[in-house]
Design a protein around this motif. Structure first.
Motif, PDB file in Angstrom:
ATOM      1  N   VAL A 311      75.107  51.332  80.649  1.00 19.67           N
ATOM      2  CA  VAL A 311      73.995  50.550  81.183  1.00 19.67           C
ATOM      3  C   VAL A 311      73.456  49.603  80.115  1.00 19.67           C
ATOM      4  O   VAL A 311      73.140  48.441  80.393  1.00 19.67           O
ATOM      5  CB  VAL A 311      72.889  51.488  81.702  1.00 19.67           C
ATOM      6  N   ARG A 312      73.366  50.093  78.867  1.00 21.59           N
ATOM      7  CA  ARG A 312      72.886  49.246  77.773  1.00 21.59           C
ATOM      8  C   ARG A 312      73.826  48.055  77.564  1.00 21.59           C
ATOM      9  O   ARG A 312      73.376  46.912  77.417  1.00 21.59           O
ATOM     10  CB  ARG A 312      72.771  50.062  76.492  1.00 21.59           C
ATOM     11  N   ASP A 315      73.464  45.627  80.433  1.00 21.81           N
ATOM     12  CA  ASP A 315      72.264  44.792  80.294  1.00 21.81           C
ATOM     13  C   ASP A 315      72.489  43.698  79.260  1.00 21.81           C
ATOM     14  O   ASP A 315      72.059  42.546  79.462  1.00 21.81           O
ATOM     15  CB  ASP A 315      71.071  45.657  79.892  1.00 21.81           C
ATOM     16  N   GLU A 318      74.773  41.089  80.851  1.00 18.65           N
ATOM     17  CA  GLU A 318      74.048  40.286  81.827  1.00 18.65           C
ATOM     18  C   GLU A 318      73.121  39.287  81.138  1.00 18.65           C
ATOM     19  O   GLU A 318      73.007  38.141  81.568  1.00 18.65           O
ATOM     20  CB  GLU A 318      73.239  41.199  82.751  1.00 18.65           C
ATOM     21  N   GLY A 324      72.258  38.819  86.680  1.00 20.36           N
ATOM     22  CA  GLY A 324      71.617  40.097  86.970  1.00 20.36           C
ATOM     23  C   GLY A 324      72.138  40.655  88.279  1.00 20.36           C
ATOM     24  O   GLY A 324      72.699  39.927  89.112  1.00 20.36           O
ATOM     25  N   HIS A 325      71.975  41.956  88.465  1.00 22.15           N
ATOM     26  CA  HIS A 325      72.379  42.557  89.734  1.00 22.15           C
ATOM     27  C   HIS A 325      71.180  43.187  90.408  1.00 22.15           C
ATOM     28  O   HIS A 325      70.219  43.598  89.757  1.00 22.15           O
ATOM     29  CB  HIS A 325      73.504  43.577  89.540  1.00 22.15           C
ATOM     30  N   TRP A 326      71.249  43.258  91.730  1.00 21.58           N
ATOM     31  CA  TRP A 326      70.134  43.784  92.512  1.00 21.58           C
ATOM     32  C   TRP A 326      70.678  44.605  93.667  1.00 21.58           C
ATOM     33  O   TRP A 326      71.834  44.466  94.075  1.00 21.58           O
ATOM     34  CB  TRP A 326      69.251  42.640  93.035  1.00 21.58           C
ATOM     35  N   TRP A 337      65.974  45.799  90.709  1.00 19.78           N
ATOM     36  CA  TRP A 337      66.384  44.657  89.878  1.00 19.78           C
ATOM     37  C   TRP A 337      66.818  45.164  88.518  1.00 19.78           C
ATOM     38  O   TRP A 337      66.162  46.036  87.924  1.00 19.78           O
ATOM     39  CB  TRP A 337      65.219  43.690  89.682  1.00 19.78           C
ATOM     40  N   SER A 338      67.904  44.617  88.018  1.00 21.67           N
ATOM     41  CA  SER A 338      68.266  44.870  86.635  1.00 21.67           C
ATOM     42  C   SER A 338      67.355  44.040  85.733  1.00 21.67           C
ATOM     43  O   SER A 338      66.697  43.094  86.194  1.00 21.67           O
ATOM     44  CB  SER A 338      69.734  44.505  86.386  1.00 21.67           C
ATOM     45  N   PRO A 339      67.270  44.373  84.433  1.00 20.36           N
ATOM     46  CA  PRO A 339      66.344  43.631  83.550  1.00 20.36           C
ATOM     47  C   PRO A 339      66.555  42.129  83.567  1.00 20.36           C
ATOM     48  O   PRO A 339      65.589  41.364  83.477  1.00 20.36           O
ATOM     49  CB  PRO A 339      66.650  44.229  82.170  1.00 20.36           C
ATOM     50  N   GLU A 340      67.806  41.671  83.698  1.00 20.95           N
ATOM     51  CA  GLU A 340      68.045  40.231  83.666  1.00 20.95           C
ATOM     52  C   GLU A 340      67.491  39.531  84.899  1.00 20.95           C
ATOM     53  O   GLU A 340      67.124  38.351  84.844  1.00 20.95           O
ATOM     54  CB  GLU A 340      69.550  39.954  83.539  1.00 20.95           C
ATOM     55  N   ASP A 349      59.452  43.233  82.973  1.00 18.48           N
ATOM     56  CA  ASP A 349      60.138  44.386  83.550  1.00 18.48           C
ATOM     57  C   ASP A 349      59.121  45.335  84.163  1.00 18.48           C
ATOM     58  O   ASP A 349      58.043  45.570  83.598  1.00 18.48           O
ATOM     59  CB  ASP A 349      60.944  45.128  82.483  1.00 18.48           C
TER      60      ASP A 349
END
Length: 609
Positions: A311-312, A315, A318, A324-326, A337-340, A349
């Motif tokens: 995941v890190r 991120d 991204e 980003g992905h949602w 929502w991903s951080p991006e 965030d």
């Protein structure tokens, strides 16, 4: 016993790290093997010849699995010497002592060969397959050793064979994982074990001592389940190391209680040998219950660490790619929502907005299109992709490219969405810059072409453009098109205008004549400056009679276009129409002859060729 084993493994670790393959390693193994063999034989004498476990087998197996292959024979020799000495010290004859030593050596070598062939150099206890392989390999090795010992024993019996098998198997199952855990901690830790971890292990030991002491200090209540509860806590708190240490505490205190004739085991109305076998079965049940749980917990922690690392990295990827992905939850339509995605929207965030609020973040002109795409995907299952504009809270606009598709819940048939969003503002801006540059280049090219084909003074077509156009139209006439006519005219006595009024006034006259002549033409006609004060008009789809009418209209417009401070001028015109297989030179020459006829006739008139 755990402290002695811990000291042995720490010394082994330091030996590997600092002394290489020094003789100190085999000597340490021999001392540890001999000490635990003697203790186990003393316990066996107090338990009618049967020990609860045989720790030397676990010590030897762990050592053979840890040391490099080329150093195995040194440690094997040290273990053989130690085993032979312990058996001789216990009073066995040399033949029996040698036979039992051979049985212990064979079982360790069999387990080592199976485990190294199956798992390579590194044996793992933190994955289910590795633990299963370890259980099976040690059971096979203990069975082989028990068979060899039964052939050598002065009084062979099924009970002896079963006791040997269970004692050795328990020794391997308990001691080997413990030594591996201690060795891994000692070899991989970059700094000393933290105070918290040390206190955690001490707490596990103390809790196990109390629970096991209460259980085995009395013979009135069958409280054997109490240590099991403590072992579960030890596994949860200390993992594989905590579970094995807790079980070993149970082994030590339980064996001591058996030796002293105390504990719930004595509630069993059977022989002492049967009580020992029951105790061994009890220990085996503890191991089979605790070690797989510890393995699964370790595997879970490893998966959690791997997932966290992935995941890190996702991120970071991204953020670097501005993608980003949602997800839209299928049950409650909640958004993830991903951080991006937060960064693209210019939001901190936290908790993503609701679906309708997320759509409101788009530009008002794009909201309907975005809403329709999402609704269509949820209802019809159609994948979607669109470009739209996001309006951030600071008023800045970001261009994004979004794509998504319908997904189904893994638990039911609820429908959700998964998609990607990419910030393409820089690409859009670069694309606009390229588009503007292309439009500028096109305009510059058109201006250059126009400049190359236009007379700078009058703004009419220049001679080059006129000739090219005439050639093109004549090709159409030759292919069977309508007739074409041209009008060639010049300003009468223009040299006198320049000589009397100057060239500046002469240029103004040229511009006035060009403008007046152009006003008398149709949209399909082309007029140009042929050179000096001479002009030419190309009349497509025009015969001689119509060309004469147009020429007269041009002549009249020029005569009527008088301006104060400029001399009055007239024009003479020569008209020619196409004939069969005509050429530009031919029709121009005929028009020039007609123009000469008009001038000869007194000027300010038109003549047909």
């Amino acid at each position: 016993m755990p402290l002695i084993i811990f000291g042995y493994m720490i010394t082994m670790r330091r030996m590997f790290a600092q002394l290489g393959y020094s003789p100190l390693g085999p000597a340490l193994l021999g001392i540890a093997y001999f000490a635990f063999a003697v203790l186990s034989l003393i316990e066996a004498r107090g338990s009618h010849g049967i020990a609860a476990i045989w720790p030397p087998s676990g010590i030897l197996l762990a050592t053979l699995l840890i040391v490099p292959r080329r150093a195995v024979w040194r440690f094997a020799i040290a273990a053989i010497v130690a085993s032979l000495a312990a058996n001789l010290l216990d009073g066995a004859g040399f033949g029996v002592a040698a036979g039992f030593t051979a049985a212990n050596g064979i079982e360790a070598m069999v387990a080592t060969l199976i485990l190294r062939r199956r798992a390579g150099r590194r044996v793992s206890f933190i994955d289910p397959s590795g633990l299963s392989t370890f259980f099976i390999a040690t059971l096979i090795a203990a069975s082989v050793g028990a068979g060899v010992a039964a052939c050598i024993s002065p009084q062979p019996s099924p009970e002896f064979t079963l006791a040997w098998l269970s004692t050795v198997w328990l020794g391997m199952l308990l001691v080997t994982p413990l030594l591996f855990a201690i060795f891994e901690v000692a070899a991989s830790a970059k700094q000393a074990v933290s105070v918290r971890e040390s206190l955690n292990l001490i707490g596990i030991v103390m809790l196990t001592v109390v629970a096991t002491g209460i259980t085995f200090s009395q013979s009135q209540f069958p409280m054997l389940f109490v240590p099991m509860m403590v072992i579960v806590i030890a596994v949860l708190r200390g993992g594989m190391l905590g579970g094995v240490i807790s079980i070993i505490v149970v082994v030590v205190l339980g064996s001591l209680a058996l030796w002293l004739g105390s504990g719930p085991i004595f509630l069993i109305r059977a022989s002492h040998e049967s009580r020992i076998l029951f105790f061994q079965f009890y220990l085996l049940s503890l191991i089979i219950s605790a070690l797989p749980m510890a393995t699964l917990l370790a595997a879970r922690d490893r998966l959690r660490i791997n997932l966290s690392e992935r995941v890190r990295l996702l991120d970071q990827a991204e953020a670097a790619a501005h993608i980003g992905h949602w997800r839209i939850n299928p049950s409650n339509q909640a958004i993830f929502w991903s951080p991006e995605v937060f960064h693209i929207h210019g939001l901190p965030d936290g908790q993503p907005p609701a679906l309708d609020q997320a759509i409101d973040l788009y530009h008002p002109s794009d909201r309907r299109r975005v809403s329709e795409a999402v609704t269509r995907a949820l209802t019809d299952g159609q994948p979607f992709a669109f470009e739209a504009r996001l309006v951030r809270s600071d008023g800045s606009v970001r261009h994004v490219e979004t794509q998504g598709e319908r997904v189904y819940s893994s638990r039911d048939d609820a429908i959700g969405l998964f998609g990607l969003i990419r910030d393409v503002t820089e690409q859009i801006e670069a694309r606009q810059i390229l588009r503007d540059a292309r439009d500028t280049a096109d305009r510059s090219a058109e201006a250059a072409m126009l400049l190359a084909s236009t007379d700078a003074l009058t703004g009419l077509a220049n001679r080059r453009r006129i000739v090219e156009y005439l050639d093109a139209r004549l090709k159409g006439v030759a292919a069977g098109g309508a007739k074409l006519s041209i009008v060639l005219f010049d300003i009468d006595h223009f040299k006198l205008v320049n000589d009397h009024y100057g060239h500046d006034i002469g240029d103004e006259v040229l511009k006035r004549v060009a403008s007046a002549a152009a006003e008398g033409l149709r949209n399909t006609d082309l007029i140009g400056r042929y050179g000096g004060e001479e002009f030419i008009i190309i009349l497509p789809d025009t015969d001689a009679s119509l060309a004469l009418q147009i020429a007269e209209r041009v002549r009249s417009n020029v005569q009527a276009s008088q301006v104060a401070a400029q001399p009055m001028v007239t024009v003479s015109l020569g008209i020619a129409s196409t004939v069969v297989e005509d050429t530009s030179n031919g029709i121009l020459k005929r028009a020039d002859v007609a123009l000469y006829d008009a001038k000869s006739a007194g000027r300010n008139q038109s003549r047909l060729a």
